[in-house]
Scaffold this motif. Structure first.
Motif, PDB file in Angstrom:
ATOM      1  N   ASP A  38       0.802  -1.210   0.000  1.00  0.00           N
ATOM      2  CA  ASP A  38       0.000   0.000   0.000  1.00  0.00           C
ATOM      3  C   ASP A  38       0.842   1.269   0.000  1.00  0.00           C
ATOM      4  O   ASP A  38       0.324   2.363  -0.238  1.00  0.00           O
ATOM      5  CB  ASP A  38      -0.948   0.001   1.215  1.00  0.00           C
ATOM      6  CG  ASP A  38      -0.207  -0.120   2.534  1.00  0.00           C
ATOM      7  OD1 ASP A  38       0.878  -0.710   2.517  1.00  0.00           O
ATOM      8  OD2 ASP A  38      -0.732   0.359   3.549  1.00  0.00           O
ATOM      9  N   VAL A  39       2.151   1.183   0.276  1.00  0.00           N
ATOM     10  CA  VAL A  39       2.981   2.379   0.262  1.00  0.00           C
ATOM     11  C   VAL A  39       4.067   2.303  -0.810  1.00  0.00           C
ATOM     12  O   VAL A  39       5.010   3.087  -0.795  1.00  0.00           O
ATOM     13  CB  VAL A  39       3.634   2.604   1.653  1.00  0.00           C
ATOM     14  CG1 VAL A  39       2.591   2.903   2.694  1.00  0.00           C
ATOM     15  CG2 VAL A  39       4.487   1.405   2.056  1.00  0.00           C
ATOM     16  N   LEU A  40       3.946   1.388  -1.753  1.00  0.00           N
ATOM     17  CA  LEU A  40       4.944   1.268  -2.795  1.00  0.00           C
ATOM     18  C   LEU A  40       4.829   2.416  -3.785  1.00  0.00           C
ATOM     19  O   LEU A  40       3.743   2.937  -4.033  1.00  0.00           O
ATOM     20  CB  LEU A  40       4.757  -0.052  -3.555  1.00  0.00           C
ATOM     21  CG  LEU A  40       5.059  -1.342  -2.797  1.00  0.00           C
ATOM     22  CD1 LEU A  40       4.795  -2.523  -3.699  1.00  0.00           C
ATOM     23  CD2 LEU A  40       6.489  -1.360  -2.316  1.00  0.00           C
ATOM     24  N   PRO A  41       5.972   2.799  -4.403  1.00  0.00           N
ATOM     25  CA  PRO A  41       5.901   3.762  -5.494  1.00  0.00           C
ATOM     26  C   PRO A  41       5.033   3.227  -6.633  1.00  0.00           C
ATOM     27  O   PRO A  41       4.885   2.010  -6.796  1.00  0.00           O
ATOM     28  CB  PRO A  41       7.364   3.902  -5.932  1.00  0.00           C
ATOM     29  CG  PRO A  41       8.177   3.413  -4.779  1.00  0.00           C
ATOM     30  CD  PRO A  41       7.347   2.376  -4.094  1.00  0.00           C
ATOM     31  N   ALA A  42       4.515   4.123  -7.442  1.00  0.00           N
ATOM     32  CA  ALA A  42       3.593   3.731  -8.513  1.00  0.00           C
ATOM     33  C   ALA A  42       4.235   2.765  -9.498  1.00  0.00           C
ATOM     34  O   ALA A  42       3.608   1.794  -9.933  1.00  0.00           O
ATOM     35  CB  ALA A  42       3.088   4.979  -9.243  1.00  0.00           C
ATOM     36  N   PHE A  43       5.513   3.022  -9.855  1.00  0.00           N
ATOM     37  CA  PHE A  43       6.161   2.147 -10.840  1.00  0.00           C
ATOM     38  C   PHE A  43       6.313   0.728 -10.315  1.00  0.00           C
ATOM     39  O   PHE A  43       6.232  -0.244 -11.059  1.00  0.00           O
ATOM     40  CB  PHE A  43       7.528   2.719 -11.244  1.00  0.00           C
ATOM     41  CG  PHE A  43       8.613   2.563 -10.211  1.00  0.00           C
ATOM     42  CD1 PHE A  43       9.416   1.428 -10.175  1.00  0.00           C
ATOM     43  CD2 PHE A  43       8.835   3.555  -9.266  1.00  0.00           C
ATOM     44  CE1 PHE A  43      10.411   1.291  -9.228  1.00  0.00           C
ATOM     45  CE2 PHE A  43       9.840   3.433  -8.314  1.00  0.00           C
ATOM     46  CZ  PHE A  43      10.624   2.291  -8.292  1.00  0.00           C
ATOM     47  N   TRP A  44       6.528   0.589  -8.997  1.00  0.00           N
ATOM     48  CA  TRP A  44       6.700  -0.738  -8.390  1.00  0.00           C
ATOM     49  C   TRP A  44       5.360  -1.471  -8.358  1.00  0.00           C
ATOM     50  O   TRP A  44       5.288  -2.663  -8.661  1.00  0.00           O
ATOM     51  CB  TRP A  44       7.269  -0.575  -6.994  1.00  0.00           C
ATOM     52  CG  TRP A  44       7.941  -1.802  -6.439  1.00  0.00           C
ATOM     53  CD1 TRP A  44       7.811  -3.088  -6.857  1.00  0.00           C
ATOM     54  CD2 TRP A  44       8.865  -1.839  -5.358  1.00  0.00           C
ATOM     55  NE1 TRP A  44       8.572  -3.932  -6.103  1.00  0.00           N
ATOM     56  CE2 TRP A  44       9.238  -3.192  -5.181  1.00  0.00           C
ATOM     57  CE3 TRP A  44       9.395  -0.866  -4.509  1.00  0.00           C
ATOM     58  CZ2 TRP A  44      10.122  -3.587  -4.180  1.00  0.00           C
ATOM     59  CZ3 TRP A  44      10.280  -1.277  -3.525  1.00  0.00           C
ATOM     60  CH2 TRP A  44      10.649  -2.611  -3.361  1.00  0.00           C
ATOM     61  N   ARG A  45       4.305  -0.767  -8.011  1.00  0.00           N
ATOM     62  CA  ARG A  45       2.979  -1.393  -8.023  1.00  0.00           C
ATOM     63  C   ARG A  45       2.612  -1.850  -9.424  1.00  0.00           C
ATOM     64  O   ARG A  45       2.051  -2.938  -9.613  1.00  0.00           O
ATOM     65  CB  ARG A  45       1.930  -0.414  -7.491  1.00  0.00           C
ATOM     66  CG  ARG A  45       2.004  -0.152  -5.998  1.00  0.00           C
ATOM     67  CD  ARG A  45       0.701   0.466  -5.480  1.00  0.00           C
ATOM     68  NE  ARG A  45       0.426   1.732  -6.144  1.00  0.00           N
ATOM     69  CZ  ARG A  45       0.857   2.906  -5.714  1.00  0.00           C
ATOM     70  NH1 ARG A  45       1.619   2.976  -4.629  1.00  0.00           N
ATOM     71  NH2 ARG A  45       0.548   4.014  -6.358  1.00  0.00           N
ATOM     72  N   THR A  46       2.940  -1.042 -10.426  1.00  0.00           N
ATOM     73  CA  THR A  46       2.661  -1.417 -11.817  1.00  0.00           C
ATOM     74  C   THR A  46       3.422  -2.676 -12.195  1.00  0.00           C
ATOM     75  O   THR A  46       2.882  -3.586 -12.844  1.00  0.00           O
ATOM     76  CB  THR A  46       3.054  -0.267 -12.762  1.00  0.00           C
ATOM     77  OG1 THR A  46       2.308   0.899 -12.413  1.00  0.00           O
ATOM     78  CG2 THR A  46       2.766  -0.631 -14.211  1.00  0.00           C
ATOM     79  N   PHE A  47       4.681  -2.748 -11.788  1.00  0.00           N
ATOM     80  CA  PHE A  47       5.522  -3.917 -12.074  1.00  0.00           C
ATOM     81  C   PHE A  47       4.909  -5.174 -11.461  1.00  0.00           C
ATOM     82  O   PHE A  47       4.853  -6.236 -12.095  1.00  0.00           O
ATOM     83  CB  PHE A  47       6.925  -3.674 -11.521  1.00  0.00           C
ATOM     84  CG  PHE A  47       7.910  -4.777 -11.804  1.00  0.00           C
ATOM     85  CD1 PHE A  47       8.656  -4.775 -12.958  1.00  0.00           C
ATOM     86  CD2 PHE A  47       8.096  -5.820 -10.894  1.00  0.00           C
ATOM     87  CE1 PHE A  47       9.582  -5.789 -13.225  1.00  0.00           C
ATOM     88  CE2 PHE A  47       9.005  -6.827 -11.149  1.00  0.00           C
ATOM     89  CZ  PHE A  47       9.748  -6.808 -12.315  1.00  0.00           C
ATOM     90  N   LEU A  48       4.440  -5.066 -10.219  1.00  0.00           N
ATOM     91  CA  LEU A  48       3.890  -6.230  -9.519  1.00  0.00           C
ATOM     92  C   LEU A  48       2.549  -6.661 -10.084  1.00  0.00           C
ATOM     93  O   LEU A  48       2.203  -7.851 -10.050  1.00  0.00           O
ATOM     94  CB  LEU A  48       3.748  -5.914  -8.028  1.00  0.00           C
ATOM     95  CG  LEU A  48       5.043  -5.760  -7.230  1.00  0.00           C
ATOM     96  CD1 LEU A  48       4.744  -5.270  -5.828  1.00  0.00           C
ATOM     97  CD2 LEU A  48       5.806  -7.078  -7.186  1.00  0.00           C
ATOM     98  N   ASP A  49       1.776  -5.722 -10.610  1.00  0.00           N
ATOM     99  CA  ASP A  49       0.437  -6.043 -11.106  1.00  0.00           C
ATOM    100  C   ASP A  49       0.434  -6.505 -12.555  1.00  0.00           C
ATOM    101  O   ASP A  49      -0.520  -7.164 -12.993  1.00  0.00           O
ATOM    102  CB  ASP A  49      -0.481  -4.817 -10.969  1.00  0.00           C
ATOM    103  CG  ASP A  49      -0.752  -4.455  -9.517  1.00  0.00           C
ATOM    104  OD1 ASP A  49      -0.583  -5.346  -8.653  1.00  0.00           O
ATOM    105  OD2 ASP A  49      -1.121  -3.302  -9.243  1.00  0.00           O
ATOM    106  N   ALA A  50       1.474  -6.174 -13.320  1.00  0.00           N
ATOM    107  CA  ALA A  50       1.507  -6.486 -14.752  1.00  0.00           C
ATOM    108  C   ALA A  50       1.805  -7.969 -14.978  1.00  0.00           C
ATOM    109  O   ALA A  50       2.425  -8.628 -14.139  1.00  0.00           O
ATOM    110  CB  ALA A  50       2.559  -5.626 -15.439  1.00  0.00           C
TER     111      ALA A  50
END
Length: 442
Positions: free
Chosen positions: A9-21
């Motif tokens: 919930d506190v990850l940078p946006a690029f990291w969240r995108t990487f994990l969700d892709a």
């Protein structure tokens, strides 16, 4: 980031995108490369067990001396896991990985040209240092190359490389030692290590966590290069990129937030490896003591390795359907039950081989998915340190298990009683797993 504050919930946006892709081809090939490295661990570790009888005859050294050679690798693995793996939380993942490969190549080459007992002990110690360090680095890398959906199964697949490597080692030994001698086996192993070194140097990417752990002015450039390779959008200049660590990853394991996880993970790993290495080490001897031949015992041992790969794969694919914790508890509990049954069943060869198959499936199924729990439960900035610490302590269980079994047999206890006693640690590990709180660190 604050200790323990790197949840999704506190990850940078690029990291969240990487994990969700969805996982990109580069990520999948990276998992495959790590699996090959884990197989290299298996080849290096088990080659000496196949070569040991021939080495003993050629050099005129007895079983006690050979025992020191075998123990040297285990000691090196413990030291590498405990004391070298934290480097991966400070300097990134690739540098310690390269260092571990260099240690393995150097140690294996030294073994190939060993001319004395001292050479053998020293070379296996160096090899063990490399194997122990690599084991603690490739598990965090597997978790960090994968997306969130495939993380657990990626870690499990990578660790299936170890039993696969043991099978390859056995095949190579059976073919090469009678024809070319035992030294050729270690030359081939060192050659495979050089191939993996070239792959890491020329192709294998650093992970997001590794890049951010190193920090420095080029962090954003390196992150953008990785994201581009994985088909992800670049980081905008306005998006802050903060380093993950202040070079104190080991101390994070002892903070109030992480200490319960550290203690529980160490206890689970120690108890499980104690039971695991007892049964895996003693299966051939138990079969020969039941009146069967050495070749028949080798058949059971091979069946155990093959079923370990198959069983580990089955348990790994059950994780998305049943949940990681349930699958690991089931596999660890099954290990305890199977060890008890091994001591109770009749001594007919088909029955013992069947039990060996169940031993391989449950022990490897439990171990590969236990690594996934470790990767999930330690925060990124202390992941390599945490896994290395747990593996390092677990090595003591791997040494105590076979020795304790031998002590119990020497006291006159029968197969059933010893197996019952040695099943208890696995059941304790399963019970402790209920106490581990599941984290979901990135």
């Amino acid at each position: 980031m604050n200790d323990g504050a790197d949840s999704q919930d506190v990850l940078p946006a690029f990291w969240r995108t990487f994990l969700d892709a969805p996982m990109h081809r580069v990520q999948k090939l990276s998992i495959l490369a790590l699996t090959a490295m884990c197989a290299l661990d298996g080849i290096d570790l088990f080659a000496i067990t196949f070569a040991a009888p021939v080495i003993g005859r050629e050099m005129g050294i007895g079983k006690a001396a050979i025992g020191l050679v075998l123990a040297a690798a285990l000691a090196g693995m413990a030291v590498g896991s405990l004391f070298l793996s934290p480097l991966a939380d400070i300097y990134g993942r690739r540098r310690p990985l390269l260092f571990s490969l260099l240690l393995m190549i150097g140690g294996t080459l030294w073994t190939a040209f060993a001319g004395s007992l001292l050479d053998l002990i020293a070379s296996r110690l160096i090899t063990g240092l490399g194997v122990g360090t690599m084991a603690a680095v490739i598990n965090p890398l597997a978790a960090e190359y994968a997306n969130a959906k495939r993380r657990d199964i990626s870690v499990a697949i990578v660790n299936l490389g170890l039993p696969a490597g043991s099978i390859v080692s056995g095949i190579l030994a059976a073919w090469m030692i009678p024809v070319m001698g035992w030294r050729a086996l270690f030359l081939v192993a060192s050659g495979l290590g050089m191939l993996m070194l070239a792959i890491v140097l020329l192709w294998l990417p650093e992970s997001i966590v590794g890049i951010m752990s190193r920090g420095g002015p080029a962090t954003q450039t390196r992150l953008n290069h990785l994201l581009k390779r994985c088909g992800q959008p670049a980081i905008a200049a306005v998006e802050a990129v903060r380093p993950l660590t202040q070079r104190r990853s080991v101390r994070l394991l002892l903070t109030p937030a992480e200490l319960p996880t550290t203690v529980a993970a160490v206890a689970v790993f120690f108890f499980f490896t104690l039971s695991l290495y007892y049964i895996q080490s003693w299966v051939p001897s138990l079969i020969t003591s039941a009146g069967h031949t050495v070749s028949q015992a080798a058949l059971a041992g091979t069946s155990m390795s093959v079923s370990g790969v198959v069983g580990g794969s089955v348990f790994a694919f059950l994780v998305p359907r049943l949940g990681l914790k349930r699958v690991v508890i089931g596999a660890v509990t099954l290990t305890g039950v199977v060890i008890m049954l091994f001591g109770m069943v009749p001594t007919d060869l088909p029955v013992l081989v069947t039990m060996s198959v169940l031993v391989g499936a449950s022990t490897i199924g439990g171990m590969v998915n236990l690594y996934a729990i470790l990767s999930r439960n330690f925060p990124p900035l202390a992941r390599a340190s945490g896994i290395g610490f747990v593996i390092g302590v677990g090595r003591f269980g791997s040494a105590i298990g076979p020795a304790l079994g031998g002590l119990l047999f020497s006291l006159g206890l029968e197969r059933g009683t010893v197996s019952l006693v040695m099943a208890i640690p696995a059941l304790l590990a399963a019970a402790l797993l209920f106490r581990i709180r599941e984290h979901d660190y990135a």
